[in-house]
Write an enzyme that holds these catalytic residues in place. Structure first.
Site, PDB file in Angstrom:
ATOM      1  N   CYS A 168     -17.334  -0.918 -18.225  1.00 47.51           N
ATOM      2  CA  CYS A 168     -17.403  -0.486 -16.758  1.00 47.51           C
ATOM      3  C   CYS A 168     -18.803  -1.120 -16.109  1.00 47.51           C
ATOM      4  O   CYS A 168     -20.023  -0.907 -16.608  1.00 47.51           O
ATOM      5  CB  CYS A 168     -17.500   0.943 -16.572  1.00 47.51           C
ATOM      6  SG  CYS A 168     -17.716   1.298 -14.653  1.00 47.51           S
ATOM      7  N   GLU A 208       0.906  -1.189   0.144  1.00 51.06           N
ATOM      8  CA  GLU A 208       0.153   0.059   0.117  1.00 51.06           C
ATOM      9  C   GLU A 208       0.986   1.256  -0.148  1.00 51.06           C
ATOM     10  O   GLU A 208       0.390   2.141  -0.770  1.00 51.06           O
ATOM     11  CB  GLU A 208      -0.861  -0.054   1.169  1.00 51.06           C
ATOM     12  CG  GLU A 208      -2.040  -0.947   1.255  1.00 51.06           C
ATOM     13  CD  GLU A 208      -2.930  -0.702  -0.197  1.00 51.06           C
ATOM     14  OE1 GLU A 208      -3.332   0.540  -0.488  1.00 51.06           O
ATOM     15  OE2 GLU A 208      -3.535  -1.566  -0.898  1.00 51.06           O
ATOM     16  N   CYS A 250     -15.694   3.277 -20.381  1.00 49.81           N
ATOM     17  CA  CYS A 250     -16.989   3.093 -19.925  1.00 49.81           C
ATOM     18  C   CYS A 250     -17.835   1.848 -20.446  1.00 49.81           C
ATOM     19  O   CYS A 250     -18.547   1.342 -19.850  1.00 49.81           O
ATOM     20  CB  CYS A 250     -17.859   4.539 -19.941  1.00 49.81           C
ATOM     21  SG  CYS A 250     -16.922   5.857 -19.430  1.00 49.81           S
ATOM     22  N   CYS A 279     -11.872   3.298 -14.947  1.00 45.49           N
ATOM     23  CA  CYS A 279     -12.139   4.457 -14.574  1.00 45.49           C
ATOM     24  C   CYS A 279     -11.049   5.520 -14.621  1.00 45.49           C
ATOM     25  O   CYS A 279     -10.670   5.866 -13.547  1.00 45.49           O
ATOM     26  CB  CYS A 279     -13.034   4.526 -13.428  1.00 45.49           C
ATOM     27  SG  CYS A 279     -13.897   5.993 -13.401  1.00 45.49           S
ATOM     28  N   CYS A 289     -24.029   5.964 -13.852  1.00 46.78           N
ATOM     29  CA  CYS A 289     -22.711   6.917 -13.661  1.00 46.78           C
ATOM     30  C   CYS A 289     -23.196   8.101 -14.039  1.00 46.78           C
ATOM     31  O   CYS A 289     -23.500   8.273 -15.102  1.00 46.78           O
ATOM     32  CB  CYS A 289     -21.583   6.251 -14.299  1.00 46.78           C
ATOM     33  SG  CYS A 289     -20.189   7.446 -14.081  1.00 46.78           S
TER      34      CYS A 289
END
Length: 365
Positions: free
Chosen positions: A203, A38, A200, A193, A209
């Site tokens: 997606c 991370e 899209c 994204c 959206c």
DNA sequence: AAACCGGGGCA
DNA sequence: TGCCCAGGTTT
């Protein structure tokens, strides 16, 4: 059915079929391994992180080995990743885990956030991925996905917008399969994204959206207001002696904190006085090389390299702490700032030439 | 050439 | 609480 529940379900379904499941930090999952990944992923994309991560894990397989390592070695393994304060935080946090938690990572948000370099989002990511605890995350990918999907206007750097995005993140996080959901929403932001050209068409949440419906993908999230960049300048002294090139450790905070670099002076005229004052010896063959500009986000640094030779530095000078005579061809374990590494590479290249008499420094870019 | 980014530090 | 900072990489 609630919007949040459906959102999570579609995302998880997409993740099962298209998400990445074979990344190094998705194997042998532990708080330590997820934590390191991370921190690295905060600043760098997955493909770049992978080799760094594998080298890091091979050298520091657990929190104890990291805590025991000298900071120089940690910085060396971080060298090239940037944001070196994060490597120092990583190292300090490892020592805190060993000293204050008997080498076992705390598993609450509050205790994790108390460690250097771990904030709200990173703590939440670690606990959801490594421990399956239900916590919302809000990294750059998630901000982009949520701002577009819910049509949130305004720069996320403001507290009002940030609060709104956090509330959305909480609402969207499902109660089951939290670890997969956390991976899924980060993956969606990283691969579908995206900032530039979101796809899209593939997606799973495009149907409701707001950005997609109103064709505002390129306008959301609202970019940060721009500021103009100041220009700073410095002179780097490439001091060559019998045992190599003189490098000094930089102060622990600030630009290139803790890394090794050339001594710096404000102007080229200060080169020779610097040698007298700090090395107690005369400089020879002093040449200013071609200046170049190193670009940061917040300013531009105009660098003039000055190359010179010293013949007989005193022994006390040779062995001073925070100072090393570096042999550029024998890459030792030091963290180097990017332009310093470039200049050292240039020296190796120049030495390889039969005639190094030209005083010009040519650098790409 | 501009934008990116999560957390620390300070007024 | 609301700035400002870092820095190699991507676009």
């Amino acid at each position: 059915m609630s919007a949040a529940g459906d959102f999570g379900a579609r995302l998880l379904d997409w993740f099962d079929r298209h998400g990445r499941h074979d990344l190094p930090w998705q194997q042998e999952i532990s708080v330590y391994r997820v934590w390191v990944s991370e921190i690295m992923l905060q600043q760098t994309q997955v493909v770049t992180v992978i080799p760094y991560y594998q080298r890091f894990m091979a050298r520091f397989p657990d929190v104890t080995s990291l805590a025991r390592a000298p900071i120089d070695e940690v910085l060396h393994h971080w060298s090239g990743l940037g944001y070196y304060a994060r490597a120092r935080h990583l190292h300090r946090a490892a020592r805190q885990v060993v000293e204050q938690h008997q080498g076992r990572f705390p598993e609450t948000l509050e205790d994790l956030e108390a460690l250097p370099g771990i904030g709200r989002s990173t703590a939440a990511a670690i606990l959801s991925i490594a421990c399956g605890q239900r916590h919302a995350i809000l990294d750059g990918n998630v901000k982009r996905v949520l701002a577009r999907h819910r049509g949130v206007e305004g720069w996320p750097g403001t507290t009002a917008v940030s609060r709104r995005l956090w509330a959305l993140a909480e609402a969207m996080t499902p109660t089951a399969r939290v670890a997969d959901y956390t991976q899924a929403i980060m993956d969606l932001g990283a691969t579908v994204c995206t900032r530039g050209r979101p796809t899209c068409g593939v997606c799973p949440v495009a149907s409701d959206c707001v950005a997609h419906a109103t064709d505002r993908q390129s306008l959301l999230p609202t970019p940060r207001p721009r500021r103009e960049q100041p220009l700073r300048s410095t002179v780097m002294l490439i001091i060559r002696g019998p045992d190599g090139v003189l490098l000094e450790r930089r102060p622990p905070t600030g630009l290139w904190g803790g890394l090794w670099g050339f001594p710096e002076v404000p102007s080229t005229g200060e080169a020779e006085p610097w040698c007298r004052r700090h090395l107690g010896t005369e400089a020879h063959e002093v040449h200013a090389l071609a200046p170049f500009v190193h670009v940061f986000t917040h300013f531009r640094l105009h660098i003039t390299p000055v190359r010179l030779w010293v013949k007989d530095p005193a022994a006390s000078v040779m062995e001073a702490p925070g100072r090393v005579w570096y042999k550029p061809e024998a890459r030792s374990e030091l963290g180097l700032a990017a332009p310093v590494a470039r200049l050292l590479d240039h020296i190796v290249h120049e030495d390889g030439e039969i005639n190094g008499s030209h005083g010009e420094l040519r650098l790409p870019g």
